[in-house]
Design a protein around this motif. Structure first.
Motif, PDB file in Angstrom:
ATOM      1  N   ALA A 177       0.842  -1.203   0.000  1.00 46.76           N
ATOM      2  CA  ALA A 177       0.000   0.000   0.000  1.00 46.76           C
ATOM      3  C   ALA A 177       0.875   1.251   0.000  1.00 46.76           C
ATOM      4  CB  ALA A 177      -0.917  -0.005   1.221  1.00 46.76           C
ATOM      5  N   GLU A 178       1.933   1.248   0.809  1.00 55.50           N
ATOM      6  CA  GLU A 178       2.779   2.445   0.868  1.00 55.50           C
ATOM      7  C   GLU A 178       3.486   2.682  -0.464  1.00 55.50           C
ATOM      8  OE1 GLU A 178       5.241   2.689   4.365  1.00 55.50           O
ATOM      9  OE2 GLU A 178       3.534   2.468   5.702  1.00 55.50           O
ATOM     10  N   PHE A 179       4.005   1.626  -1.078  1.00 56.47           N
ATOM     11  CA  PHE A 179       4.690   1.802  -2.369  1.00 56.47           C
ATOM     12  C   PHE A 179       3.720   2.281  -3.446  1.00 56.47           C
ATOM     13  CE2 PHE A 179       8.444  -0.672  -0.903  1.00 56.47           C
ATOM     14  CZ  PHE A 179       9.403   0.238  -1.297  1.00 56.47           C
ATOM     15  N   HIS A 180       2.497   1.766  -3.419  1.00 57.03           N
ATOM     16  CA  HIS A 180       1.525   2.224  -4.419  1.00 57.03           C
ATOM     17  C   HIS A 180       1.288   3.727  -4.266  1.00 57.03           C
ATOM     18  CE1 HIS A 180       0.238  -1.113  -6.928  1.00 57.03           C
ATOM     19  NE2 HIS A 180       0.446  -1.899  -5.880  1.00 57.03           N
ATOM     20  N   GLY A 181       1.179   4.192  -3.031  1.00 58.23           N
ATOM     21  CA  GLY A 181       1.000   5.626  -2.786  1.00 58.23           C
ATOM     22  C   GLY A 181       2.193   6.436  -3.279  1.00 58.23           C
ATOM     23  N   ILE A 182       3.389   5.965  -2.948  1.00 62.40           N
ATOM     24  CA  ILE A 182       4.610   6.695  -3.329  1.00 62.40           C
ATOM     25  C   ILE A 182       4.735   6.764  -4.853  1.00 62.40           C
ATOM     26  CG2 ILE A 182       7.132   6.618  -3.277  1.00 62.40           C
ATOM     27  CD1 ILE A 182       6.851   5.189  -0.485  1.00 62.40           C
ATOM     28  N   SER A 241       0.734   4.422  20.642  1.00 64.00           N
ATOM     29  CA  SER A 241      -0.412   5.309  20.419  1.00 64.00           C
ATOM     30  C   SER A 241      -0.751   5.333  18.936  1.00 64.00           C
ATOM     31  CB  SER A 241      -0.109   6.726  20.914  1.00 64.00           C
ATOM     32  OG  SER A 241       0.994   7.250  20.223  1.00 64.00           O
ATOM     33  N   GLY A 242      -2.075   5.386  18.658  1.00 67.13           N
ATOM     34  CA  GLY A 242      -2.534   5.493  17.274  1.00 67.13           C
ATOM     35  C   GLY A 242      -2.781   4.136  16.639  1.00 67.13           C
ATOM     36  N   GLN A 243      -3.604   4.179  15.596  1.00 68.32           N
ATOM     37  CA  GLN A 243      -4.007   2.960  14.891  1.00 68.32           C
ATOM     38  C   GLN A 243      -3.455   2.927  13.474  1.00 68.32           C
ATOM     39  OE1 GLN A 243      -5.912   0.700  16.541  1.00 68.32           O
ATOM     40  NE2 GLN A 243      -5.841   2.077  18.300  1.00 68.32           N
ATOM     41  N   GLY A 244      -2.718   3.951  13.080  1.00 67.01           N
ATOM     42  CA  GLY A 244      -2.260   4.042  11.685  1.00 67.01           C
ATOM     43  C   GLY A 244      -1.001   3.234  11.445  1.00 67.01           C
ATOM     44  N   GLY A 245      -0.650   3.100  10.165  1.00 67.35           N
ATOM     45  CA  GLY A 245       0.599   2.452   9.784  1.00 67.35           C
ATOM     46  C   GLY A 245       0.631   0.980  10.136  1.00 67.35           C
ATOM     47  N   PHE A 246       1.822   0.481  10.493  1.00 68.47           N
ATOM     48  CA  PHE A 246       1.979  -0.936  10.837  1.00 68.47           C
ATOM     49  C   PHE A 246       3.240  -1.090  11.682  1.00 68.47           C
ATOM     50  CE2 PHE A 246       5.496  -2.448   8.062  1.00 68.47           C
ATOM     51  CZ  PHE A 246       5.637  -1.358   7.222  1.00 68.47           C
ATOM     52  N   ASP A 264       2.646  21.011  15.032  1.00 65.66           N
ATOM     53  CA  ASP A 264       3.245  21.447  16.305  1.00 65.66           C
ATOM     54  C   ASP A 264       3.059  20.410  17.406  1.00 65.66           C
ATOM     55  OD1 ASP A 264       3.977  23.739  15.091  1.00 65.66           O
ATOM     56  OD2 ASP A 264       2.321  24.946  15.890  1.00 65.66           O
ATOM     57  N   VAL A 265       2.063  19.555  17.279  1.00 67.56           N
ATOM     58  CA  VAL A 265       1.787  18.556  18.312  1.00 67.56           C
ATOM     59  C   VAL A 265       2.624  17.309  18.023  1.00 67.56           C
ATOM     60  CG1 VAL A 265      -0.020  17.180  19.428  1.00 67.56           C
ATOM     61  CG2 VAL A 265      -0.579  19.405  18.404  1.00 67.56           C
ATOM     62  N   GLU A 266       3.426  16.896  19.015  1.00 65.22           N
ATOM     63  CA  GLU A 266       4.285  15.726  18.796  1.00 65.22           C
ATOM     64  C   GLU A 266       3.459  14.434  18.815  1.00 65.22           C
ATOM     65  OE1 GLU A 266       8.615  15.425  20.089  1.00 65.22           O
ATOM     66  OE2 GLU A 266       7.512  14.338  21.628  1.00 65.22           O
ATOM     67  N   ARG A 267       3.610  13.626  17.784  1.00 67.45           N
ATOM     68  CA  ARG A 267       2.838  12.375  17.672  1.00 67.45           C
ATOM     69  C   ARG A 267       3.721  11.223  17.219  1.00 67.45           C
ATOM     70  NH1 ARG A 267      -1.165  13.673  13.159  1.00 67.45           N
ATOM     71  NH2 ARG A 267       0.560  15.023  12.602  1.00 67.45           N
ATOM     72  N   SER A 268       3.248  10.004  17.504  1.00 68.03           N
ATOM     73  CA  SER A 268       3.902   8.813  16.943  1.00 68.03           C
ATOM     74  C   SER A 268       3.423   8.637  15.501  1.00 68.03           C
ATOM     75  CB  SER A 268       3.540   7.561  17.756  1.00 68.03           C
ATOM     76  OG  SER A 268       2.232   7.140  17.418  1.00 68.03           O
ATOM     77  N   VAL A 269       4.135   7.822  14.735  1.00 63.11           N
ATOM     78  CA  VAL A 269       3.722   7.576  13.347  1.00 63.11           C
ATOM     79  C   VAL A 269       2.367   6.846  13.318  1.00 63.11           C
ATOM     80  CG1 VAL A 269       4.394   6.548  11.139  1.00 63.11           C
ATOM     81  CG2 VAL A 269       6.125   7.539  12.621  1.00 63.11           C
ATOM     82  N   GLY A 270       2.061   6.113  14.387  1.00 62.86           N
ATOM     83  CA  GLY A 270       0.743   5.472  14.481  1.00 62.86           C
ATOM     84  C   GLY A 270      -0.394   6.482  14.455  1.00 62.86           C
ATOM     85  N   ALA A 323      -1.887   8.524   6.466  1.00 56.68           N
ATOM     86  CA  ALA A 323      -1.037   7.851   5.467  1.00 56.68           C
ATOM     87  C   ALA A 323      -0.233   8.885   4.679  1.00 56.68           C
ATOM     88  CB  ALA A 323      -1.899   7.007   4.537  1.00 56.68           C
ATOM     89  N   ALA A 324      -0.856  10.024   4.389  1.00 51.24           N
ATOM     90  CA  ALA A 324      -0.164  11.068   3.611  1.00 51.24           C
ATOM     91  C   ALA A 324       0.984  11.659   4.418  1.00 51.24           C
ATOM     92  CB  ALA A 324      -1.155  12.154   3.210  1.00 51.24           C
TER      93      ALA A 324
END
Ligand code: ITT
Length: 197
Positions: A14-19, A145-150, A164-170, A174-175
């Motif tokens: 999925a990530e490669f298709h997006g890229i 934290s978070g449900q995104g990515g893998f 400005d808000v620090e977050r995990s990649v989760g 996707a963008a």
């Protein structure tokens, strides 16, 4: 140009298709469900080449493979090439992530530095082989934290944040992940090579 994506990981697909869609729409990316070779290399580059060679040999087409992982400084770069099965051979993403959090439970923030690394190998039917790398620096969170990515996304906090808000990649969209990730950076490094083909 047709190019086989030599991975069995649907998140990478999925990530490669997006890229590719957003940066090289002229490429026709083809899925791969052929034999999975034994990844017995000792570096990301060796393993990426093993996967790309197998897919190119099986299909007769150009093949692209990603070997990637998370490298934690205080663990001497581990899990590294063992990221997919850090907690055992089952490739259990939650168990992998929990084990890594356990291993760092008494490590304070300044020493939780880590990076994601992606090595992309491109193998052509005429035998030419190339590898490129992308690195995404950051640190490990203390909890998921978070449900995104893998994979390790819910415990990885990149140094460079999209807001400005620090977050995990989760917690990234996707963008947002695509705009910064190790995989996108490696694919960008592949650009000049692809342009010559
Ligand atoms: P293929 O070999 O079929 O491509 P794989 O998942 O086994 O799939 P790797 O051997 O390259 O691929 O292992 C990559 C592991 O590193 C992956 O399973 C995750 O645990 C971790 N990883 C790599 N990129 C990641 C990302 O973008 N986000 C979170 N974790 C990632």
């Amino acid at each position: 140009m047709q190019i086989v994506l030599a991975t069995h990981n649907p998140h990478k697909v999925a990530e490669f298709h997006g890229i590719v869609r957003d940066t090289r729409p002229d490429l026709e990316v083809i899925g791969y469900d052929g034999p999975e070779p034994v990844e017995d290399g000792v570096t990301f580059a060796q393993n990426a080449l093993i996967k790309a060679r197998a897919a190119s040999a099986h299909t007769g087409l150009a093949a692209l493979a990603d070997d990637s992982g998370i490298c934690v400084d205080v663990l001497g770069g581990a899990p590294g090439i063992f990221s997919a099965y850090w907690a055992g051979q089952k490739k259990d993403a939650v168990a992998n992530l929990e084990l890594l959090l356990d291993q760092l439970h008494d490590i304070a923030d300044p020493h939780r530095t880590a990076h994601f690394l992606s090595t992309i190998a491109l193998v052509l039917p005429d035998g030419r082989e190339f590898t490129v790398e992308g690195v995404w620096p950051g640190r490990l969170a203390h909890a998921a934290s978070g449900q995104g990515g893998f994979g390790y996304d819910p415990i990885f906090i990149p140094d460079e944040q999209p807001t400005d808000v620090e977050r995990s990649v989760g917690e990234f969209s996707a963008a947002e992940k695509q705009a910064h990730s190790h995989r996108s950076r490696a694919f960008e490094a592949l650009g000049p090579l692809l342009a010559q083909l």
